[in-house]
Every structure is written in C-alpha cells, then in structure tokens.
Design an enzyme around this catalytic site. Structure first.
Site, mmCIF file in Angstrom:
data_model
loop_
_atom_site.group_PDB
_atom_site.id
_atom_site.type_symbol
_atom_site.label_atom_id
_atom_site.label_comp_id
_atom_site.label_asym_id
_atom_site.label_seq_id
_atom_site.Cartn_x
_atom_site.Cartn_y
_atom_site.Cartn_z
ATOM 1 N N THR A 183 28.574 30.014 60.922
ATOM 2 C CA THR A 183 27.237 30.100 60.321
ATOM 3 C C THR A 183 26.351 29.066 61.013
ATOM 4 O O THR A 183 25.763 29.340 62.040
ATOM 5 C CB THR A 183 27.269 29.885 58.793
ATOM 6 N N LYS A 205 35.703 27.367 60.168
ATOM 7 C CA LYS A 205 34.258 27.450 60.050
ATOM 8 C C LYS A 205 33.824 26.419 59.029
ATOM 9 O O LYS A 205 34.444 26.268 57.974
ATOM 10 C CB LYS A 205 33.853 28.860 59.601
ATOM 11 N N THR A 216 39.198 23.546 52.163
ATOM 12 C CA THR A 216 37.920 23.230 52.793
ATOM 13 C C THR A 216 37.341 24.415 53.534
ATOM 14 O O THR A 216 38.053 25.117 54.221
ATOM 15 C CB THR A 216 38.088 22.071 53.790
ATOM 16 N N GLU A 295 26.730 19.519 60.344
ATOM 17 C CA GLU A 295 25.282 19.693 60.506
ATOM 18 C C GLU A 295 24.606 18.366 60.830
ATOM 19 O O GLU A 295 24.662 17.420 60.045
ATOM 20 C CB GLU A 295 24.695 20.295 59.232
ATOM 21 N N ASN A 448 19.056 21.678 56.412
ATOM 22 C CA ASN A 448 19.190 22.033 55.008
ATOM 23 C C ASN A 448 17.868 22.236 54.294
ATOM 24 O O ASN A 448 17.830 22.850 53.218
ATOM 25 C CB ASN A 448 20.059 20.986 54.309
ATOM 26 N N SER A 453 15.706 30.014 55.479
ATOM 27 C CA SER A 453 14.581 30.649 56.167
ATOM 28 C C SER A 453 14.704 30.515 57.676
ATOM 29 O O SER A 453 13.900 31.081 58.397
ATOM 30 C CB SER A 453 13.275 29.999 55.720
#
Length: 453
Positions: A183, A205, A216, A295, A448, A453
C-alpha cells in the site's frame, strides 16, 4: 552491496541485522530477485482492477493477489491482531484455523474491510470465487485485506477479476506477490532462509499503523519443510512474539494484522529447533524491513535492553523509548537530546514498574556511555560523536516540497541497514529484549494527512 554473515537467533537476543548496503534501486531490485525463489509446492499470481468506492466518488485501483499451494495442506498456522475492532478477514481467519486443510490465500490492498456493512459476507463471497477457480472449497481459502478502514470491498469487481488472478499463477518467484500486497510501502519486502533441503520464504506489507500486538501488518511465510501442524503453530506464536512483537513505527496496532505460515510438506525437516531458528531469522529480518520501510522513516532505532527483571519490563522500556514523540523528533533532526531518552525510560518504569531501581542504569548511544549510576556523562566530544552516529544512520534527508505542503520520501529503496543504536543496561535481572522503532518526520505527517486522498 555487502552482507554480514547471519547469526542464528536465540531467545532473548537482539533482532539480527543483515547489514546490507545498496548503492541504487537497481541493486536492491537485483537482490530481491535473487532471494525470491518460491519453495516447492507454491504458486503466486496477481491482477489489478479499478473500482469506484461506495464512500468516496473518486476512482481507485486495487491489487488482488493469490498465494496457492499445489495441494491443500493441514500444516498451516496464523496469528492475528488483538485490536478489538478486527477486520472481517481476521474474523474469518480465526475460524479457518479450525479447518482440516488450507489451499490458498487471497489478499487485496486499498480496502481493509473493517466494520464495513456486510464485510464478512463480502470476504466469504470472494473466497468462494477463488475456490471455484482453483477446485477448492471456500473454507480452504484464507482472505486478507489491507488499506482504508471503513470502506466496503468492491466485491463485484473483485469476483470478476478472480479468473485473471488465477490465470496469472506461476511458480518460480514470490516477488509478484510481494509487490501486489503493498500500500504505502516504498518497496517490496522479501526474506529467505535455507533449512536442510528446503527453504522458508517470507513477504511482508506494512509501513504505518504499526505496533503489533502478537502479530503485525500482513506477513506471509511459505516453506516446503514438513513440520507437523501443532509444531508449526507453536513455532509461529513464539517467533512472532520475539520479532514482530518487538517493533513499532507509530504505536498504533492495526485492525487487520495477520501473519500466516503454510507448509507444502515437500521435504523432511532436519529438526524442529533448526526450523524455528530459520523461521526466526526470516521473521526478524522482515520485522526490521517493515520498520526501515515505515512511512516517512529517516532513522531506525534499535533499543537493546539488558539486565531487566523480566522480558516484559525490557520490552516495555524499549517500546517507551521508540514510541516517544519527543525522542522520535529529536532523532529525526539528528539531535542527541538524551534528556528525552531518560524521560521515556523513567516514564514507563514510574508508571508500570516503580519497584525497578534505576540507580544502576547505564545508557549508551552509538556505543558511548551517556549515563551511568544516575548521572549523565556528556561533553562536547560526546555530543559531536552522537550527532555523527545519528547522521550515519540516516536513510535520507527531507527536501522542502515545491507546493510547500507535501513532503515526499527521497528514496524508494533502503540505502543501508544502519540504525541509531541505544543500549539500556538496568543491572537488576537476567532478562533482555531488543525493540526496533522509527523517528517521526515531515514525510510521515504528509502521508497520514493525505492518506485517503
């Protein structure tokens, strides 16, 4: 690139690092391809579909990935999130553990199918479609979903795409599946270990909403080594706790966390001890990959806690350090603000284990003593050394965005596997635990703030 020899992990020892260095995205890709050979008895495939979310009038794309055994196996195991709002696939997965055999996994990204109306029915319908294409029963298919929480699965479009996913099935490489389940991951994660005549191959992932509680993110482990069902499940529970249970990116436990392990039973197992050691190697490396690919991660933090009265205390201290927003921000800025480190340790001990005496605590960062017997050991030389250590562990630096708003990662591969090394010696007992965590960056906030969007 270079790789340090791997040491077989043992209970309570540090999560091992492979110390890889990649000068380019191409060299990283080459390494992934070299380590992606599937064990005997497995095939993977994937397809891509477009859909319109029911909740947002904006076109979206989804990958549908299959991991399929040549023959259904009784030797399968899984552990799941302890989040009290589990996704529909987790609810189904827990029931699948009672089935005599499993033949396939079906994984979708983009939509996590959590608390969505008709979520369980939608996942079961997808399993039935996959089963029909593979000659299985629906109860022999394990579903997994990851992505936006709250959206409904576009199950009609997914069922329509199943034949393409089935027709794409191939043996050889697990890499198509590792890419299909991504993702916000910047790159696919693959790890492999040899054991006797067979192997264990794992893909993972996960980049955000990560502080596992038993399991996890999504992790899929495949082996051709013949391990009995109960032994397989015992090994996975134990290994998951020591590896995935010791990492955090942002302290949030996902609603969809799943770790699944399947054996095609094609080759004999040399010994259960050797199998568990190889499984731990694969899981520990994947756990570190997940943090490093988190991230907006600029730095991985490795916190080794020793001399604790129990493993729970050691893990709790490590988690308190890596989850401290103040310390995360300091690490991101290459600022050795060790007061924040001490505060994070003291906060946890004071709240949860006030009986633990910290007067004998010794702290090190980058191998240098920074606190001993309750007093800091800091000077100008140490400060400079700590800054250099943190800069040496940095994966990339932020670049101000052209739009003034959205910070984006400057790399799409891991340049190295160095970490900000922190050692906490309590001197109060025999227990140890190593926890991996990450810093907090502009890129994390951008990701985040704009995730849906």
């Amino acid at each position: 690139m270079r790789q340090q020899a791997l040491i077989s992990p043992q209970r309570g020892t540090a999560i091992p690092s492979t110390h890889l260095i990649f000068p380019s995205a191409e060299s990283h890709r080459s390494w992934l391809e070299h380590h992606s050979a599937l064990p005997r008895g497995f095939r993977v495939g994937r397809t891509r579909l477009e859909f319109m979310p029911a909740e947002v009038a904006k076109p979206a794309k989804m990958n549908l990935t299959l991991l399929v055994l040549d023959e259904p196996t009784p030797a399968f195991a899984a552990v799941f999130t302890k989040n009290a709002f589990p996704g529909a696939p987790v609810l189904i997965g827990r029931k699948r553990l009672e089935e005599p055999t499993l033949g396939a996994l079906v994984v979708n990204n983009k939509v996590s199918n959590v608390c969505a109306p008709g979520g369980v029915e939608a996942s079961e319908r997808l399993c039935a479609a996959v089963a029909g294409g593979l000659g299985l029963s629906a109860s022999q298919v394990l579903p997994c979903s990851t992505g936006v929480i709250g959206w409904r699965l576009p199950v009609d479009a997914m069922v329509e795409a199943v034949p393409k996913a089935v027709s794409s099935l191939e043996g050889g490489s697990v890499l198509p599946a590792a890419e299909g389940i991504m993702t916000t991951d910047l790159y696919p994660k693959v790890r492999r270990a040899r054991i006797g005549e067979g192997s264990i191959v794992g893909i993972a992932k996960g980049a955000g909403m990560i502080e596992p509680n038993l399991a996890t993110m999504l992790v899929f482990l495949m082996t051709d080594v013949d391990v009995p069902r109960e032994a397989l499940r015992s090994a996975l529970r134990s290994v998951a706790s020591r590896t995935f249970g010791c990492i955090s990116v942002d302290s949030d436990t996902s609603t969809s966390d799943t770790v699944a392990l399947l054996s095609s039973r094609k080759v004999p197992c040399p010994s259960l001890k050797e199998f568990e050691a190889a499984l731990e190697q694969v899981c520990a490396d994947l756990a570190e990959d997940i943090v490093r690919n988190g991230e907006g991660v600029h730095h991985v933090m490795r916190v080794q806690v020793r001399g604790a009265p129990s493993e729970d205390v050691a893990r709790g201290i490590g988690k308190s350090v890596v989850n401290s927003p103040l310390f995360q921000c300091a690490v991101n800025g290459n600022d050795p603000n060790v007061g924040r480190l001490v505060a994070a340790i003291g906060k946890y001990v004071g709240a949860h284990h006030p009986e633990v005496d910290l007067s004998r605590c010794t702290l090190r960062m980058g191998g240098r003593v920074i606190l001993e017997h309750g007093a800091f050991r800091l000077d100008n030389e140490t400060e400079k050394a700590l800054v250099a250590h943190m800069k040496g562990a940095e994966l990339y630096t932020s670049v101000p965005p052209a739009d003034g708003l959205t910070f984006r990662p400057q790399v799409t591969y891991p340049p190295h596997e160095r970490s900000v090394e922190i050692e906490v010696e309590l001197g109060t007992g025999p227990a140890t635990c190593t926890v991996l965590g990450a810093d907090r960056s502009h890129e994390y906030i951008s990701e985040n703030a704009d995730y849906r969007s």
